[in-house]
Design a protein around this motif. Structure first.
Motif, PDB file in Angstrom:
ATOM      1  N   LEU C  65      18.837  18.348  -6.983  1.00  0.00           N
ATOM      2  CA  LEU C  65      18.704  17.080  -6.255  1.00  0.00           C
ATOM      3  C   LEU C  65      17.615  17.170  -5.189  1.00  0.00           C
ATOM      4  CD1 LEU C  65      22.400  15.997  -5.737  1.00  0.00           C
ATOM      5  CD2 LEU C  65      20.586  14.533  -6.651  1.00  0.00           C
ATOM      6  N   GLU C  66      17.580  18.290  -4.476  1.00  0.00           N
ATOM      7  CA  GLU C  66      16.537  18.486  -3.466  1.00  0.00           C
ATOM      8  C   GLU C  66      15.157  18.441  -4.093  1.00  0.00           C
ATOM      9  OE1 GLU C  66      18.870  21.324  -0.239  1.00  0.00           O
ATOM     10  OE2 GLU C  66      17.287  22.143  -1.507  1.00  0.00           O
ATOM     11  N   ASN C  67      15.035  19.041  -5.283  1.00  0.00           N
ATOM     12  CA  ASN C  67      13.725  19.033  -5.937  1.00  0.00           C
ATOM     13  C   ASN C  67      13.300  17.619  -6.321  1.00  0.00           C
ATOM     14  OD1 ASN C  67      13.302  21.754  -5.637  1.00  0.00           O
ATOM     15  ND2 ASN C  67      14.266  22.274  -7.597  1.00  0.00           N
ATOM     16  N   VAL C  68      14.246  16.815  -6.789  1.00  0.00           N
ATOM     17  CA  VAL C  68      13.926  15.419  -7.081  1.00  0.00           C
ATOM     18  C   VAL C  68      13.503  14.705  -5.790  1.00  0.00           C
ATOM     19  CG1 VAL C  68      14.912  13.184  -7.728  1.00  0.00           C
ATOM     20  CG2 VAL C  68      15.335  15.183  -9.160  1.00  0.00           C
ATOM     21  N   ALA C  69      14.259  14.926  -4.722  1.00  0.00           N
ATOM     22  CA  ALA C  69      13.955  14.264  -3.450  1.00  0.00           C
ATOM     23  C   ALA C  69      12.561  14.670  -2.948  1.00  0.00           C
ATOM     24  CB  ALA C  69      15.014  14.606  -2.403  1.00  0.00           C
ATOM     25  N   LEU C  70      12.244  15.967  -3.047  1.00  0.00           N
ATOM     26  CA  LEU C  70      10.939  16.434  -2.570  1.00  0.00           C
ATOM     27  C   LEU C  70       9.810  15.842  -3.413  1.00  0.00           C
ATOM     28  CD1 LEU C  70      11.961  20.127  -1.847  1.00  0.00           C
ATOM     29  CD2 LEU C  70      11.249  18.443  -0.137  1.00  0.00           C
ATOM     30  N   GLY C  71      10.041  15.694  -4.699  1.00  0.00           N
ATOM     31  CA  GLY C  71       9.043  15.074  -5.569  1.00  0.00           C
ATOM     32  C   GLY C  71       8.827  13.604  -5.216  1.00  0.00           C
ATOM     33  N   LEU C  72       9.920  12.879  -5.038  1.00  0.00           N
ATOM     34  CA  LEU C  72       9.817  11.458  -4.687  1.00  0.00           C
ATOM     35  C   LEU C  72       9.137  11.280  -3.331  1.00  0.00           C
ATOM     36  CD1 LEU C  72      13.370  10.120  -5.708  1.00  0.00           C
ATOM     37  CD2 LEU C  72      11.199   9.585  -6.829  1.00  0.00           C
ATOM     38  N   LEU C  73       9.488  12.156  -2.384  1.00  0.00           N
ATOM     39  CA  LEU C  73       8.884  12.064  -1.055  1.00  0.00           C
ATOM     40  C   LEU C  73       7.380  12.293  -1.124  1.00  0.00           C
ATOM     41  CD1 LEU C  73       9.407  11.966   2.094  1.00  0.00           C
ATOM     42  CD2 LEU C  73       9.287  14.456   1.979  1.00  0.00           C
ATOM     43  N   ASP C  74       6.968  13.300  -1.896  1.00  0.00           N
ATOM     44  CA  ASP C  74       5.544  13.594  -2.039  1.00  0.00           C
ATOM     45  C   ASP C  74       4.818  12.389  -2.650  1.00  0.00           C
ATOM     46  OD1 ASP C  74       3.373  15.715  -1.999  1.00  0.00           O
ATOM     47  OD2 ASP C  74       3.313  15.100  -4.095  1.00  0.00           O
ATOM     48  N   ASP C  75       5.404  11.824  -3.704  1.00  0.00           N
ATOM     49  CA  ASP C  75       4.798  10.631  -4.323  1.00  0.00           C
ATOM     50  C   ASP C  75       4.696   9.493  -3.309  1.00  0.00           C
ATOM     51  OD1 ASP C  75       4.682  11.961  -6.700  1.00  0.00           O
ATOM     52  OD2 ASP C  75       6.286  10.852  -7.683  1.00  0.00           O
ATOM     53  N   HIS C  76       5.760   9.324  -2.544  1.00  0.00           N
ATOM     54  CA  HIS C  76       5.806   8.234  -1.567  1.00  0.00           C
ATOM     55  C   HIS C  76       4.712   8.391  -0.508  1.00  0.00           C
ATOM     56  CE1 HIS C  76       7.530   5.078   0.900  1.00  0.00           C
ATOM     57  NE2 HIS C  76       7.505   5.892   1.936  1.00  0.00           N
ATOM     58  N   LEU C  77       4.607   9.608   0.036  1.00  0.00           N
ATOM     59  CA  LEU C  77       3.575   9.860   1.054  1.00  0.00           C
ATOM     60  C   LEU C  77       2.194   9.645   0.450  1.00  0.00           C
ATOM     61  CD1 LEU C  77       4.973  13.126   2.722  1.00  0.00           C
ATOM     62  CD2 LEU C  77       4.818  10.874   3.794  1.00  0.00           C
ATOM     63  N   ARG C  78       2.012  10.186  -0.733  1.00  0.00           N
ATOM     64  CA  ARG C  78       0.708  10.171  -1.396  1.00  0.00           C
ATOM     65  C   ARG C  78       0.265   8.743  -1.708  1.00  0.00           C
ATOM     66  NH1 ARG C  78      -1.399  14.738  -3.586  1.00  0.00           N
ATOM     67  NH2 ARG C  78       0.568  15.839  -3.288  1.00  0.00           N
ATOM     68  N   HIS C  79       1.190   7.887  -2.054  1.00  0.00           N
ATOM     69  CA  HIS C  79       0.810   6.534  -2.469  1.00  0.00           C
ATOM     70  C   HIS C  79       1.070   5.509  -1.378  1.00  0.00           C
ATOM     71  CE1 HIS C  79      -0.268   8.189  -6.248  1.00  0.00           C
ATOM     72  NE2 HIS C  79       0.920   8.772  -6.352  1.00  0.00           N
ATOM     73  N   CYS C  80       2.326   5.260  -1.063  1.00  0.00           N
ATOM     74  CA  CYS C  80       2.616   4.198  -0.089  1.00  0.00           C
ATOM     75  C   CYS C  80       1.994   4.484   1.262  1.00  0.00           C
ATOM     76  CB  CYS C  80       4.115   4.061   0.113  1.00  0.00           C
ATOM     77  SG  CYS C  80       4.937   3.558  -1.376  1.00  0.00           S
ATOM     78  N   VAL C  81       2.196   5.702   1.773  1.00  0.00           N
ATOM     79  CA  VAL C  81       1.785   5.965   3.143  1.00  0.00           C
ATOM     80  C   VAL C  81       0.267   6.059   3.242  1.00  0.00           C
ATOM     81  CG1 VAL C  81       2.044   7.483   5.133  1.00  0.00           C
ATOM     82  CG2 VAL C  81       4.002   7.045   3.648  1.00  0.00           C
ATOM     83  N   LEU C  82      -0.350   6.832   2.346  1.00  0.00           N
ATOM     84  CA  LEU C  82      -1.821   6.942   2.400  1.00  0.00           C
ATOM     85  C   LEU C  82      -2.479   5.588   2.139  1.00  0.00           C
ATOM     86  CD1 LEU C  82      -3.000  10.347   0.923  1.00  0.00           C
ATOM     87  CD2 LEU C  82      -2.313   9.729   3.244  1.00  0.00           C
ATOM     88  N   ASP C  83      -1.944   4.831   1.184  1.00  0.00           N
ATOM     89  CA  ASP C  83      -2.529   3.515   0.903  1.00  0.00           C
ATOM     90  C   ASP C  83      -2.448   2.618   2.135  1.00  0.00           C
ATOM     91  OD1 ASP C  83      -3.077   4.345  -1.606  1.00  0.00           O
ATOM     92  OD2 ASP C  83      -1.581   3.115  -2.633  1.00  0.00           O
ATOM     93  N   ALA C  84      -1.294   2.643   2.785  1.00  0.00           N
ATOM     94  CA  ALA C  84      -1.135   1.820   3.979  1.00  0.00           C
ATOM     95  C   ALA C  84      -2.129   2.258   5.063  1.00  0.00           C
ATOM     96  CB  ALA C  84       0.302   1.911   4.498  1.00  0.00           C
ATOM     97  N   ALA C  85      -2.345   3.571   5.180  1.00  0.00           N
ATOM     98  CA  ALA C  85      -3.293   4.069   6.186  1.00  0.00           C
ATOM     99  C   ALA C  85      -4.704   3.589   5.871  1.00  0.00           C
ATOM    100  CB  ALA C  85      -3.251   5.591   6.237  1.00  0.00           C
ATOM    101  N   ARG C  86      -5.033   3.617   4.569  1.00  0.00           N
ATOM    102  CA  ARG C  86      -6.389   3.203   4.182  1.00  0.00           C
ATOM    103  C   ARG C  86      -6.618   1.715   4.438  1.00  0.00           C
ATOM    104  NH1 ARG C  86      -5.315   6.817  -0.767  1.00  0.00           N
ATOM    105  NH2 ARG C  86      -6.226   8.788  -0.074  1.00  0.00           N
ATOM    106  N   GLU C  87      -5.549   0.934   4.285  1.00  0.00           N
ATOM    107  CA  GLU C  87      -5.672  -0.516   4.516  1.00  0.00           C
ATOM    108  C   GLU C  87      -5.728  -0.863   5.997  1.00  0.00           C
ATOM    109  OE1 GLU C  87      -2.516  -2.436   2.383  1.00  0.00           O
ATOM    110  OE2 GLU C  87      -3.180  -1.563   0.478  1.00  0.00           O
TER     111      GLU C  87
END
Lengths: 109, 109, 109, 109
Positions: C65-87
């Motif tokens: 479960l932790e591995n799934v969570a860490l994967g989802l978190l990485d995807d989230h940071l990489r896409h939602c957070v970085l995209d929001a920063a770029r905008e």
């Protein structure tokens, strides 16, 4: 020793006005308390304090360390990673990979 | 300061030949290293070392502390709890409750 | 049920080509295995399997479960957070606060 | 499938009146809820629910699993390990080693 930041971006991540350095005195205070807690645990073992009481102190110390780590991580994401994203280029991805790896180590440790 | 064990059983749990005291020099060495690690993290913050490198050191310190806690817990179960069980009476249940609570704090911290 | 993304940014964070959705089949597979592990633990308790063996399975499930969570978190940071920063704008700070809180819950759970 | 306990002691640790079996319906209920939580997380990923909300559910599930593990461990120590200690012989040491290893896996997972 002081680090010598070589680029504007390094500066933001290390010791510039946007880095975690702004809370440095608060972090240093918390870490001074943490050192004291570590010393206290050593003393408890040396004085044969009841094992369960030592374990309680170790849990408290772990929790304090985690809180410092979570604070530093938040500062890092907020400053280094977002700044890199705003500047564009590959740097943000690289910094995010580093941050994700650091989260993994924290969760797994 | 020295604790003054009042009963044979207390002695076994605190400083007697069956207690964790037998490994005391080893624990003290490990805790001395842990103190040094805590001091090192303080210095890293003071010197504006890169945040991710500080997080790596905090994870390593947490892991070292957990290992000390797991060692102490094992010694405690092996000596205090088993000895209390062998002697009979309610003491073993009480000691087990304490140990379970300590495990909970370690797992949740 | 399908979510209806209302803005381009929502789309990036939820189901657009930049979201974690790109790995959806892999996540769904891992989660299907995780459901099977949970069902297996239930069956072990029902069949009075030796307690220590059940604990081993629970640790394995937690780790998965932790591995799934860490994967989802990485995807989230990489896409939602970085995209929001770029905008630009305040969105990135808000998303980062959410992400930091999620990391805290993972580390403390 | 049913396990076939071979000795009185095995029976106490597996399905006898002193084993964790006495709380079996409660554990099975909690594990049924846990299965439902795992299924819910799968559905959330399938339906592109916001990543942070999925992470919250994973943390809750991890916490629920840890609580089951801590309960089972306490029952195990209280019954199998203490009983073995009361009966004397090497069995208690062996069971304690197993339990310590299980605690290590829980703390490190």
């Amino acid at each position: 020793m002081t680090t010598v930041p070589e680029t504007a971006e390094d500066q933001a991540c290390h010791s510039g006005p946007h880095g975690y350095i702004q809370d440095k005195p608060r972090y240093l205070n918390r870490l001074k308390r943490i050192e004291g807690q570590a010393r206290g645990i050593s003393r408890m073992v040396d004085e044969d304090v009841y094992c369960i009481d030592i374990l309680t102190q170790i849990s408290a110390l772990n929790s304090a360390l985690e809180n410092v780590a979570l604070g530093l991580l938040d500062d890092h994401l907020r400053h280094c990673v977002l700044d890199a994203a705003r500047e564009g280029g590959d740097e943000a991805e690289k910094k995010l990979k580093e941050a994700s790896d650091a989260v993994r180590r924290l969760v797994k440790s």
